[in-house]
Design a protein around this motif. Structure first.
Motif, short mmCIF file in Angstrom:
data_model
loop_
_atom_site.label_atom_id
_atom_site.label_comp_id
_atom_site.label_asym_id
_atom_site.label_seq_id
_atom_site.Cartn_x
_atom_site.Cartn_y
_atom_site.Cartn_z
N PHE A 11 4.87 -3.24 -0.69
CA PHE A 11 3.79 -2.43 -1.19
C PHE A 11 4.64 -0.84 -1.03
O PHE A 11 3.75 -0.05 -1.51
CB PHE A 11 2.58 -2.45 -0.64
CG PHE A 11 1.98 -3.96 -0.84
CD1 PHE A 11 1.23 -3.87 -2.01
CD2 PHE A 11 1.98 -4.89 -0.10
CE1 PHE A 11 0.69 -5.23 -2.61
CE2 PHE A 11 1.31 -6.15 -0.28
CZ PHE A 11 0.75 -6.20 -1.47
N LYS A 12 5.59 -0.72 -0.41
CA LYS A 12 6.06 0.59 -0.09
C LYS A 12 6.33 1.46 -1.52
O LYS A 12 5.78 2.63 -1.42
CB LYS A 12 7.46 0.52 0.68
CG LYS A 12 7.94 1.66 1.00
CD LYS A 12 9.13 1.61 1.78
CE LYS A 12 9.67 3.17 2.25
NZ LYS A 12 10.73 3.25 3.18
N PRO A 13 6.85 1.06 -2.46
CA PRO A 13 6.68 1.66 -3.92
C PRO A 13 5.57 2.21 -4.46
O PRO A 13 5.39 3.21 -4.77
CB PRO A 13 7.57 0.94 -4.94
CG PRO A 13 8.13 -0.13 -4.06
CD PRO A 13 7.59 -0.39 -2.89
N LEU A 14 4.51 1.20 -4.20
CA LEU A 14 3.08 1.50 -4.77
C LEU A 14 2.65 2.55 -3.72
O LEU A 14 1.85 3.43 -4.33
CB LEU A 14 1.99 0.43 -4.84
CG LEU A 14 0.93 0.47 -5.16
CD1 LEU A 14 0.94 1.25 -6.59
CD2 LEU A 14 0.16 -0.83 -5.08
N ARG A 15 2.72 2.41 -2.25
CA ARG A 15 2.12 3.35 -1.22
C ARG A 15 2.74 4.74 -1.68
O ARG A 15 1.87 5.74 -1.74
CB ARG A 15 2.45 2.74 0.19
CG ARG A 15 1.56 1.83 0.60
CD ARG A 15 2.19 1.69 2.10
NE ARG A 15 1.35 0.58 2.53
CZ ARG A 15 2.06 -0.53 2.66
NH1 ARG A 15 3.57 -0.68 2.62
NH2 ARG A 15 1.58 -1.54 3.20
N GLN A 16 4.18 5.01 -1.91
CA GLN A 16 4.81 6.29 -2.33
C GLN A 16 4.34 6.69 -3.58
O GLN A 16 4.15 7.95 -3.47
CB GLN A 16 6.43 5.81 -2.19
CG GLN A 16 7.02 5.76 -0.85
CD GLN A 16 8.29 5.40 -1.06
OE1 GLN A 16 9.07 4.74 -1.98
NE2 GLN A 16 9.12 5.49 0.17
#
Length: 92
Positions: A11-16
């Protein structure tokens, strides 16, 4: 061999992406404030004949992007209040 402490965060890309959204338009800010509720909509008390049978706790914090979504709503509210000078109490 990968270490057990090196977890892959899917989920890191979505969070960023959510963290990088800039609120620069009042229509977008209003839409965000309408779509994202002020409180978790899943928390409920199940009542039967006036007696509380059980309490369903808020499960929003189980959402992996919860903090980013709440932050986005807060930024939209701040934009409307600070930049546009609007009253944001209907969204609270």
């Amino acid at each position: 061999m990968p270490n057990a402490n090196n977890k892959i965060d899917l989920f890191k890309p979505l969070r960023q992406w959510l963290d990088q959204i800039k609120i620069q338009n009042s229509k977008l800010a209003h839409l965000i404030c309408k779509l994202i509720p002020a409180q978790c909509p899943f928390e409920r008390d199940v009542v039967l004949f006036g007696r509380k049978l059980l309490h369903i706790p808020p499960m929003c914090k189980l959402n992996p992007v919860y903090e980013q979504v709440v932050s986005l709503r807060f930024r939209a509210l701040c934009y409307l209040a600070d930049e546009c000078g609007e009253d944001v109490t209907p969204y609270c």
